[in-house]
Motif scaffolding. Structure first.
Motif, PDB file in Angstrom:
ATOM      1  N   LEU A  81       0.830  -1.215   0.000  1.00  0.00           N
ATOM      2  CA  LEU A  81       0.000   0.000   0.000  1.00  0.00           C
ATOM      3  C   LEU A  81       0.862   1.262   0.000  1.00  0.00           C
ATOM      4  CD1 LEU A  81      -2.458  -1.055   2.886  1.00  0.00           C
ATOM      5  CD2 LEU A  81      -2.762  -1.416   0.432  1.00  0.00           C
ATOM      6  N   LEU A  82       2.163   1.082   0.176  1.00  0.00           N
ATOM      7  CA  LEU A  82       3.060   2.227   0.354  1.00  0.00           C
ATOM      8  C   LEU A  82       4.039   2.360  -0.800  1.00  0.00           C
ATOM      9  CD1 LEU A  82       3.980   1.298   4.023  1.00  0.00           C
ATOM     10  CD2 LEU A  82       2.399   3.094   3.350  1.00  0.00           C
ATOM     11  N   GLN A  83       4.599   3.568  -0.887  1.00  0.00           N
ATOM     12  CA  GLN A  83       5.623   3.770  -1.911  1.00  0.00           C
ATOM     13  C   GLN A  83       6.940   3.160  -1.410  1.00  0.00           C
ATOM     14  OE1 GLN A  83       5.609   7.794  -3.092  1.00  0.00           O
ATOM     15  NE2 GLN A  83       6.478   7.322  -5.086  1.00  0.00           N
ATOM     16  N   VAL A  87      16.098  -4.808   3.073  1.00  0.00           N
ATOM     17  CA  VAL A  87      15.256  -3.724   2.547  1.00  0.00           C
ATOM     18  C   VAL A  87      14.790  -2.817   3.693  1.00  0.00           C
ATOM     19  CG1 VAL A  87      12.996  -3.260   1.464  1.00  0.00           C
ATOM     20  CG2 VAL A  87      14.469  -5.092   0.598  1.00  0.00           C
ATOM     21  N   ILE A  88      14.908  -1.489   3.495  1.00  0.00           N
ATOM     22  CA  ILE A  88      14.384  -0.558   4.499  1.00  0.00           C
ATOM     23  C   ILE A  88      12.899  -0.358   4.208  1.00  0.00           C
ATOM     24  CG2 ILE A  88      14.501   1.794   5.429  1.00  0.00           C
ATOM     25  CD1 ILE A  88      17.522   1.661   4.984  1.00  0.00           C
ATOM     26  N   LEU A  89      12.090  -0.742   5.162  1.00  0.00           N
ATOM     27  CA  LEU A  89      10.638  -0.750   4.942  1.00  0.00           C
ATOM     28  C   LEU A  89      10.050   0.654   5.031  1.00  0.00           C
ATOM     29  CD1 LEU A  89       9.923  -3.877   7.185  1.00  0.00           C
ATOM     30  CD2 LEU A  89       9.906  -3.815   4.687  1.00  0.00           C
ATOM     31  N   SER A  90       8.956   0.868   4.295  1.00  0.00           N
ATOM     32  CA  SER A  90       8.226   2.127   4.409  1.00  0.00           C
ATOM     33  C   SER A  90       7.377   2.053   5.685  1.00  0.00           C
ATOM     34  CB  SER A  90       7.324   2.327   3.198  1.00  0.00           C
ATOM     35  OG  SER A  90       8.114   2.252   2.030  1.00  0.00           O
ATOM     36  N   ASP A  91       7.073   3.234   6.255  1.00  0.00           N
ATOM     37  CA  ASP A  91       6.447   3.243   7.588  1.00  0.00           C
ATOM     38  C   ASP A  91       4.926   3.068   7.526  1.00  0.00           C
ATOM     39  OD1 ASP A  91       5.666   3.658  10.187  1.00  0.00           O
ATOM     40  OD2 ASP A  91       7.316   5.057  10.584  1.00  0.00           O
ATOM     41  N   VAL A 141       2.886   5.152  10.478  1.00  0.00           N
ATOM     42  CA  VAL A 141       2.605   6.569  10.214  1.00  0.00           C
ATOM     43  C   VAL A 141       1.537   6.685   9.121  1.00  0.00           C
ATOM     44  CG1 VAL A 141       3.601   8.711   9.326  1.00  0.00           C
ATOM     45  CG2 VAL A 141       4.868   7.336  10.989  1.00  0.00           C
ATOM     46  N   HIS A 142       1.660   5.832   8.104  1.00  0.00           N
ATOM     47  CA  HIS A 142       0.684   5.840   7.009  1.00  0.00           C
ATOM     48  C   HIS A 142      -0.718   5.572   7.541  1.00  0.00           C
ATOM     49  CE1 HIS A 142      -0.939   5.202   2.993  1.00  0.00           C
ATOM     50  NE2 HIS A 142      -1.463   4.063   3.413  1.00  0.00           N
ATOM     51  N   MET A 143      -0.844   4.570   8.396  1.00  0.00           N
ATOM     52  CA  MET A 143      -2.176   4.218   8.920  1.00  0.00           C
ATOM     53  C   MET A 143      -2.715   5.320   9.819  1.00  0.00           C
ATOM     54  SD  MET A 143      -2.314   0.157   9.534  1.00  0.00           S
ATOM     55  CE  MET A 143      -3.948   0.312  10.195  1.00  0.00           C
ATOM     56  N   GLN A 144      -1.817   5.887  10.620  1.00  0.00           N
ATOM     57  CA  GLN A 144      -2.238   6.977  11.513  1.00  0.00           C
ATOM     58  C   GLN A 144      -2.888   8.099  10.682  1.00  0.00           C
ATOM     59  OE1 GLN A 144       1.018   9.221  13.002  1.00  0.00           O
ATOM     60  NE2 GLN A 144      -0.062   9.948  14.821  1.00  0.00           N
TER      61      GLN A 144
END
Ligand SMILES: Nc1ncnc2c1ncn2[C@@H]1O[C@H](COP(=O)(O)OP(=O)(O)O)[C@@H](O)[C@H]1O
Ligand SMILES: O=P(O)(O)OC[C@H]1O[C@](O)(COP(=O)(O)O)[C@@H](O)[C@@H]1O
Ligand SMILES: [Mg+2]
Length: 545
Positions: free
Chosen positions: A422-424, A435-439, A442-445
């Motif tokens: 769901l994230l970039q 891999v450094i994951l996208s947050d 924060v996205h859900m918040q």
């Protein structure tokens, strides 16, 4: 390659047909395994059965309808009455432990490890000859890796080898002290290194390795500072270790030796091992560290060095294959549920409160699932193994609306690797290549706040990201015991002459596994397992897609 999401139902039907057709003998036995892995891929983006396409020699069926499990050296045809024997022969080969005697013609000597004090050379104080004392593990002792007999591939969490789900014994080598050893303790130089991220219990394992080495009579024990980096970075000096020095290190979290990611150059590490005259190397770390340890072991073999490389699996993520758990996981779960408890209190006390907690887990949702289960306060648990949508009729946001309406507040626990689709993607990696994951937290918040604003319903979102707090603490009681046993067994394994092995717990028994068998993929939560189903029963959440 021909199948996409729309074919999921078709694959499901094919699995059912394949199971019912099994007696006709009309298909290559490994087809069923391929169907299962395809279903898994469609369901949660990756295969859980490690199956790879190949051509079935027996039926000559074209790929991809016949597959060979990557971890198996033989191709099985379940119509062959001797398939089970072939499987077991292959299993024994795969789980055979590499030894220094594979490359050296060495004579063992009687062990110096004994719990009996004041014994005479011929026997103990009661006149019992030492060879009658049964405190040692025999090299032929084995433990069973799996103990459930599944009657059907449809049984919850079933792991079947053939379409019949036949019972096949999968034995692994029991860990512990042997009566004969392959090193002169007085001449041994042993080194300990801790790699990767921090994990509760690292100090407990270091401490037990030192204690046990000293019990054998080893005098020269050193710590390599800051992970694999300590082998080649100028200015990093090895640290002499003794019982006296490490006596109390378990009282604090972190690693007494320091940790690091990246920088693993196998040939330079082995040059350094050679230059320092290290005979035994104890490597504490996760998936990456184990891959490194195996590469070091292989390079030592290539150079014909008499070095035992023994790993101890550490990671709060619990993502290493075949073992019940890795040390540090229990403690991380315990800490994580404290964060959930705070989120619950905040949400419960606010008008339309929504508590959101993000928990670690690079590739798998074990911490999120177990912390949700242990806290009992979570309404929605999201893990990477189970895809979900936020928007739409069946999305998470609609369910949150329902929860606010019916109970007035709710708590969500999301694993850091969940919902990455769901994230970039940043495409960035850390020093070890992870891999450094996208947050997702924060996205859900943001999404939750926006959603409730848009629909004009008040919502008070409290976001907690406990990150390093769950892994910087000292080990709890159960992890401390696990660390003690794994650390001691690592030393017994090295003295027994094994190398390229890991000291772990499988099916409640302490065993050694060849590193090669545990590094083929990260372990992930099985969405068909009883544990995930229990989690769903506890949260009461629906499917979010
Ligand atoms: N495939 C690999 N081969 C050799 N060394 C590796 C490999 N993957 C990781 N490493 C090294 O192992 C160490 C720890 O790896 P990392 O992934 O950071 O942590 P963990 O062991 O906890 O998974 C790092 O120094 C890294 O460079
Ligand atoms: O910020 P860091 O130290 O790179 O670590 C973050 C990662 O470390 C972990 O806590 C554990 O990972 P490792 O087992 O690879 O050390 C992951 O859950 C998390 O993604
Ligand atoms: Mg890792």
């Amino acid at each position: 390659g021909l199948l996409d999401d729309n074919h999921f139902e078709l694959v499901h039907i094919l699995i059912k047909m394949a199971v019912s057709l099994k007696s006709s003998g009309s298909f290559c036995s490994t087809q069923l395994q391929w169907l299962h892995s395809t279903r898994d891929r469609l369901l949660y983006g990756s295969s859980h059965s490690n199956a790879k396409e190949c051509t079935c020699k027996k039926t000559k069926r074209p790929a991809p309808l016949c597959v060979k499990a990557t971890s198996m050296k033989v191709e099985l045809d379940f119509n062959d009455p001797s398939w089970k024997q072939k499987f077991q022969e292959d299993w024994d080969k795969r789980f055979n432990l590499p030894r220094i005697t594979d490359i050296y013609d060495l004579k063992p000597r009687p062990t110096t490890f004994s719990l009996k004090k004041n014994r005479s050379p011929a026997g103990d104080e009661n006149g019992t000859p030492m060879d009658k004392w049964n405190g040692y593990v025999n090299n032929d002792d084995r433990a069973l890796l799996k103990v459930i007999k599944y009657s059907s591939p449809n049984s919850a969490g079933a792991e079947c080898i053939d379409p019949d789900c036949s019972w096949v014994e999968q034995w692994v080598h029991r860990a512990g002290p042997r009566k004969e050893i392959y090193y002169e303790p007085e001449e041994v130089k042993a080194a300990i290194v801790t790699c990767g991220g921090l994990c509760p219990g690292l100090n407990d394992v270091i401490r037990q390795i030192v204690f046990t080495l000293e019990t054998y009579g080893v005098k020269n024990i050193v710590g390599i500072p800051f992970g694999y980096r300590g082998f080649f970075e100028k200015g990093l000096k090895e640290m002499p270790l003794s019982r006296h020095l490490v006596e109390n290190i378990n009282l604090a979290g972190g690693s007494f030796l320091g940790v690091s990611r990246g920088g693993a150059k196998t040939s330079e590490i082995v040059d350094s091992i050679q230059a320092r005259r290290i005979d035994m190397l104890f490597v504490l770390g996760g998936n990456g560290t184990h891959a490194g340890a195996n590469a070091i072991h292989e390079e030592c073999r290539k150079r014909k060095l008499k070095v035992s490389v023994v790993a101890v699996p550490k990671t709060i993520d619990n993502d290493i294959l075949l073992m019940d758990k890795t040390f540090g996981f229990d403690t991380a779960v315990e800490e994580a549920q404290r964060a959930i408890n705070s989120a619950y209190i905040e949400a419960r006390s606010a008008y339309h409160g929504i508590g959101l907690v993000k928990l670690m887990g690079r590739s798998s949702g074990f911490i999120a699932m177990h912390a949700s289960l242990s806290s009992g306060q979570v309404d929605v648990c999201l893990i990477p193994e189970v895809p979900f949508t936020l928007d739409g009729e069946y999305g998470v946001l609609r369910h949150l609306e329902h929860l606010l309406k019916t109970k007035g507040f709710c708590v969500i626990c999301v694993a850091e690797a969940a919902g990455q689709e769901l994230l970039q993607k940043s495409g960035a990696t850390d020093a070890s290549g992870n891999v450094i994951l996208s947050d997702i937290g924060v996205h859900m918040q943001q999404k939750i706040k926006m959603h409730f604003k848009d629909i004009g319903v008040p919502a008070d979102v409290k976001y907690i990201d406990p990150t390093y707090m769950v892994r910087a603490c000292r080990a709890n009681a159960s992890d401390a015991i696990l660390c003690t046993v794994l650390g001691q067994n690592a030393v017994h394994g090295a003295f027994a002459g094994f190398s390229g092995i890991t000291s772990c717990i499988c099916n409640t028994h302490y065993v050694y596994l060849p590193i090669t068998e545990v590094i083929t993929a990260p372990k992930r939560v099985n969405p068909n397992s009883r544990m995930w189903h229990r989690c769903l029963t506890s949260t009461g959440q629906p499917d979010f897609h």
